[in-house]
Motif scaffolding. Structure first.
Motif, PDB file in Angstrom:
ATOM      1  N   GLN A 120      19.360  -8.683   9.771  1.00 52.47           N
ATOM      2  CA  GLN A 120      20.462  -8.697   8.804  1.00 52.47           C
ATOM      3  C   GLN A 120      21.043 -10.102   8.707  1.00 52.47           C
ATOM      4  N   ARG A 121      21.522 -10.440   7.522  1.00 52.42           N
ATOM      5  CA  ARG A 121      22.123 -11.759   7.342  1.00 52.42           C
ATOM      6  C   ARG A 121      23.585 -11.606   6.894  1.00 52.42           C
ATOM      7  N   VAL A 122      24.459 -12.295   7.634  1.00 49.94           N
ATOM      8  CA  VAL A 122      25.887 -12.248   7.345  1.00 49.94           C
ATOM      9  C   VAL A 122      26.240 -13.468   6.499  1.00 49.94           C
ATOM     10  N   ILE A 123      26.941 -13.241   5.404  1.00 49.60           N
ATOM     11  CA  ILE A 123      27.216 -14.283   4.419  1.00 49.60           C
ATOM     12  C   ILE A 123      28.725 -14.422   4.237  1.00 49.60           C
ATOM     13  N   LEU A 124      29.200 -15.669   4.253  1.00 48.73           N
ATOM     14  CA  LEU A 124      30.605 -15.978   3.983  1.00 48.73           C
ATOM     15  C   LEU A 124      30.672 -16.654   2.611  1.00 48.73           C
ATOM     16  N   PRO A 125      31.334 -16.057   1.628  1.00 49.71           N
ATOM     17  CA  PRO A 125      31.288 -16.613   0.273  1.00 49.71           C
ATOM     18  C   PRO A 125      31.773 -18.051   0.143  1.00 49.71           C
ATOM     19  N   ASP A 126      32.669 -18.503   1.029  1.00 48.17           N
ATOM     20  CA  ASP A 126      33.087 -19.912   1.025  1.00 48.17           C
ATOM     21  C   ASP A 126      33.124 -20.394   2.467  1.00 48.17           C
ATOM     22  N   LEU A 127      32.291 -21.371   2.784  1.00 53.94           N
ATOM     23  CA  LEU A 127      32.211 -21.864   4.167  1.00 53.94           C
ATOM     24  C   LEU A 127      33.489 -22.550   4.623  1.00 53.94           C
ATOM     25  N   LEU A 355      32.945 -14.816  -4.840  1.00 50.87           N
ATOM     26  CA  LEU A 355      32.239 -13.552  -4.621  1.00 50.87           C
ATOM     27  C   LEU A 355      31.175 -13.344  -5.688  1.00 50.87           C
ATOM     28  N   VAL A 356      31.513 -13.615  -6.940  1.00 49.79           N
ATOM     29  CA  VAL A 356      30.531 -13.487  -8.025  1.00 49.79           C
ATOM     30  C   VAL A 356      29.345 -14.409  -7.773  1.00 49.79           C
ATOM     31  N   TRP A 357      29.633 -15.657  -7.438  1.00 46.89           N
ATOM     32  CA  TRP A 357      28.558 -16.617  -7.160  1.00 46.89           C
ATOM     33  C   TRP A 357      27.648 -16.106  -6.040  1.00 46.89           C
ATOM     34  N   THR A 358      28.234 -15.594  -4.974  1.00 46.67           N
ATOM     35  CA  THR A 358      27.461 -15.096  -3.835  1.00 46.67           C
ATOM     36  C   THR A 358      26.555 -13.946  -4.246  1.00 46.67           C
ATOM     37  N   LEU A 359      27.116 -12.968  -4.929  1.00 49.86           N
ATOM     38  CA  LEU A 359      26.327 -11.793  -5.325  1.00 49.86           C
ATOM     39  C   LEU A 359      25.229 -12.167  -6.306  1.00 49.86           C
ATOM     40  N   GLU A 360      25.519 -13.049  -7.255  1.00 48.70           N
ATOM     41  CA  GLU A 360      24.500 -13.447  -8.232  1.00 48.70           C
ATOM     42  C   GLU A 360      23.407 -14.286  -7.579  1.00 48.70           C
ATOM     43  N   GLU A 361      23.749 -15.094  -6.588  1.00 47.54           N
ATOM     44  CA  GLU A 361      22.721 -15.826  -5.833  1.00 47.54           C
ATOM     45  C   GLU A 361      21.779 -14.846  -5.136  1.00 47.54           C
ATOM     46  N   LEU A 362      22.325 -13.793  -4.549  1.00 46.25           N
ATOM     47  CA  LEU A 362      21.487 -12.803  -3.865  1.00 46.25           C
ATOM     48  C   LEU A 362      20.577 -12.081  -4.850  1.00 46.25           C
ATOM     49  N   VAL A 363      21.098 -11.759  -6.019  1.00 47.97           N
ATOM     50  CA  VAL A 363      20.273 -11.126  -7.050  1.00 47.97           C
ATOM     51  C   VAL A 363      19.115 -12.040  -7.443  1.00 47.97           C
ATOM     52  N   ALA A 364      19.392 -13.337  -7.465  1.00 47.80           N
ATOM     53  CA  ALA A 364      18.369 -14.318  -7.852  1.00 47.80           C
ATOM     54  C   ALA A 364      17.384 -14.620  -6.719  1.00 47.80           C
ATOM     55  N   GLY A 365      17.580 -14.017  -5.564  1.00 51.14           N
ATOM     56  CA  GLY A 365      16.662 -14.223  -4.444  1.00 51.14           C
ATOM     57  C   GLY A 365      17.014 -15.391  -3.551  1.00 51.14           C
ATOM     58  N   ARG A 366      18.195 -15.974  -3.757  1.00 55.56           N
ATOM     59  CA  ARG A 366      18.656 -17.073  -2.912  1.00 55.56           C
ATOM     60  C   ARG A 366      19.773 -16.544  -2.006  1.00 55.56           C
ATOM     61  N   VAL A 367      19.719 -16.908  -0.718  1.00 51.05           N
ATOM     62  CA  VAL A 367      20.692 -16.385   0.247  1.00 51.05           C
ATOM     63  C   VAL A 367      21.607 -17.522   0.681  1.00 51.05           C
ATOM     64  N   PRO A 368      22.844 -17.561   0.188  1.00 53.13           N
ATOM     65  CA  PRO A 368      23.741 -18.676   0.482  1.00 53.13           C
ATOM     66  C   PRO A 368      24.589 -18.435   1.725  1.00 53.13           C
ATOM     67  N   ASN A 369      25.055 -19.519   2.313  1.00 54.21           N
ATOM     68  CA  ASN A 369      26.144 -19.488   3.298  1.00 54.21           C
ATOM     69  C   ASN A 369      25.939 -18.482   4.423  1.00 54.21           C
ATOM     70  N   VAL A 370      24.746 -18.482   5.002  1.00 58.67           N
ATOM     71  CA  VAL A 370      24.460 -17.556   6.110  1.00 58.67           C
ATOM     72  C   VAL A 370      25.163 -18.046   7.379  1.00 58.67           C
ATOM     73  N   ILE A 371      25.834 -17.149   8.064  1.00 59.09           N
ATOM     74  CA  ILE A 371      26.526 -17.460   9.314  1.00 59.09           C
ATOM     75  C   ILE A 371      25.652 -16.988  10.475  1.00 59.09           C
ATOM     76  N   THR A 372      25.249 -17.923  11.314  1.00 55.03           N
ATOM     77  CA  THR A 372      24.355 -17.610  12.426  1.00 55.03           C
ATOM     78  C   THR A 372      24.924 -18.156  13.726  1.00 55.03           C
ATOM     79  N   VAL A 373      25.024 -17.303  14.726  1.00 57.22           N
ATOM     80  CA  VAL A 373      25.453 -17.706  16.067  1.00 57.22           C
ATOM     81  C   VAL A 373      24.207 -17.840  16.934  1.00 57.22           C
ATOM     82  N   ASP A 374      24.075 -18.963  17.643  1.00 56.52           N
ATOM     83  CA  ASP A 374      22.873 -19.171  18.450  1.00 56.52           C
ATOM     84  C   ASP A 374      22.747 -18.078  19.519  1.00 56.52           C
TER      85      ASP A 374
END
Length: 392
Positions: A120-127, A355-374
């Motif tokens: 799973q990928r966790v996304i924050l709409p604005d970093l 939020l709109v930008w984030t959702l539309e990026e996902l629809v387009a197959g691009r995954v923005p602003n993924v939050i990952t903890v090592d």
């Protein structure tokens, strides 16, 4: 309630209103960056339709979480609303959701990443949606303090406790030093457990929650608590103070709850006879002592849900939530404890264009602003989180 008009009065603007509304760039924030990509204009009349369409196109692949302090324009698209830990748990309970869009702040998204599956990928709409309180406890500073405690020979007596409102790095530090995470709802239980393990607690990063819990719920004296300031040599404390203290409080606070003052309480009592003052335990000690009721965000919501019709309430917490509660209960007089606007500036960075930008990026197959903890930090933080879940 049909036929009842809301009594809500909007607080007046302050000189910082534009900043508090999350407009502009704040390079000193937790991540200090603008969201990449071309955001739609906030004035775009089609934003709601675009968000609705993108969310529908993603279907069960996306799960949107909305913190209570978010703007209404964002909350309307949340699958679940709640406080930070509840939302992280909700994300973990949706293993089939490919994308977790967390409408909150950075440390919340980190907690969700720690608790969700590797696929799973966790996304924050604005970093740039950080947290000023979390920023006040930096790992290097905390490790320096711990080394000082080691030099004094007291670390075997100290149990570190961190509030949920902290970075994954700090949760990891607490986990590897046999401590526990707490929320504003279970802080007393976390401290009770900690004092069964040792004779001292090192409480991060919110001094007010630590002090209020120890003094008002556990019977400690104010003198049992000392305030460690990471910007002063040895925290601004003598060795004797550290050796004698039962609670070593980190000098951190919430920028929203910290602005409520005893004068705010006095003013509203004079203005509204019989008003009930209800505040969050992140407020200053004198404000909490002067209030009628004190509790977490969930406590505040439940208290107002259960309040009798016609009762008056002055609420000391984030303005978006207070306004939403006032509009939901038009039969009650619910007002903001302060007379001026007080949004959480970083929480408000998550707006409808992001939020709109984030959702539309996902629809387009691009995954923005993924939050990952090592992996190492996530494991150590999970130890402290699991200890919290195991509290009696």
């Amino acid at each position: 309630m049909t036929g009842v008009t809301s009594t809500w009065t909007e607080p007046s603007d302050s000189p910082l209103t534009l900043l508090l509304l999350g407009k502009g760039t704040d390079p000193a924030s937790e991540r200090g960056v603008d969201c990449p990509g071309d955001l739609p204009a906030p004035s775009d009349p089609d934003l709601v339709a675009r968000a609705t369409a993108a969310k529908a196109a993603l279907g069960d692949r996306v799960f949107v979480l909305g913190h209570h302090y978010q703007r209404d324009e964002v909350i309307q698209f949340a699958d679940v609303t709640g406080d930070s830990f509840k939302l992280a748990q909700q994300a973990a309970a949706r293993p089939d959701a490919e994308f977790i869009v967390f409408c909150g702040v950075h440390f919340m998204a980190e907690s969700a990443d720690i608790l969700t599956g590797a696929d799973q990928r966790v996304i924050l709409p604005d970093l740039a949606a950080g947290c000023s309180m979390a920023d006040m406890a930096v790992l290097g500073q905390v490790e320096t303090a711990w080394e000082h405690f080691q030099d004094l020979g007291i670390t075997d007596q100290i149990v570190p406790v961190t509030y949920m409102n902290s970075s994954a790095d700090i949760k990891g530090f607490v986990g590897r030093n046999k401590g526990v995470v707490c929320t504003s709802s279970n802080a007393k239980r976390a401290l009770d457990w900690s004092f069964e393990q040792g004779s001292k607690v090192f409480f991060l990063p919110d001094q007010h929650l630590g002090r209020n819990t120890a003094v008002l719920e556990m019977g400690f004296e104010l003198d049992d608590c000392v305030l460690y300031d990471p910007h002063k040599p040895k925290g601004g404390l003598t060795d004797e103070q550290l050796v004698d203290a039962r609670m070593i409080l980190w000098r951190g606070h919430c920028s929203v709850h910290g602005r409520f003052t005893i004068d705010s309480v006095r003013e509203v009592r004079e203005r509204v006879p019989g008003v009930n003052v209800l505040v969050h335990p992140e407020c200053r000690h004198d404000v909490v002592k002067a209030a009628d009721y004190v509790g977490s965000t969930e406590y505040i919501i439940k208290a107002l849900d259960a309040a009798p019709s016609g009762s008056a309430w002055a609420v000391g917490t984030e303005l978006n939530l207070v306004r939403r509660l006032a509009l939901a209960h038009p039969d009650k007089q619910i007002m903001f404890l302060d007379r001026t606007v007080c949004y959480c500036s970083t929480m408000n960075r998550i707006d409808l264009p992001h939020l709109v930008w984030t959702l539309e990026e996902l629809v387009a197959g691009r995954v923005p602003n993924v939050i990952t903890v090592d992996e190492k930090t996530a494991h150590e933080a999970r130890v402290a989180l699991d200890q919290m879940l195991a509290l009696p």
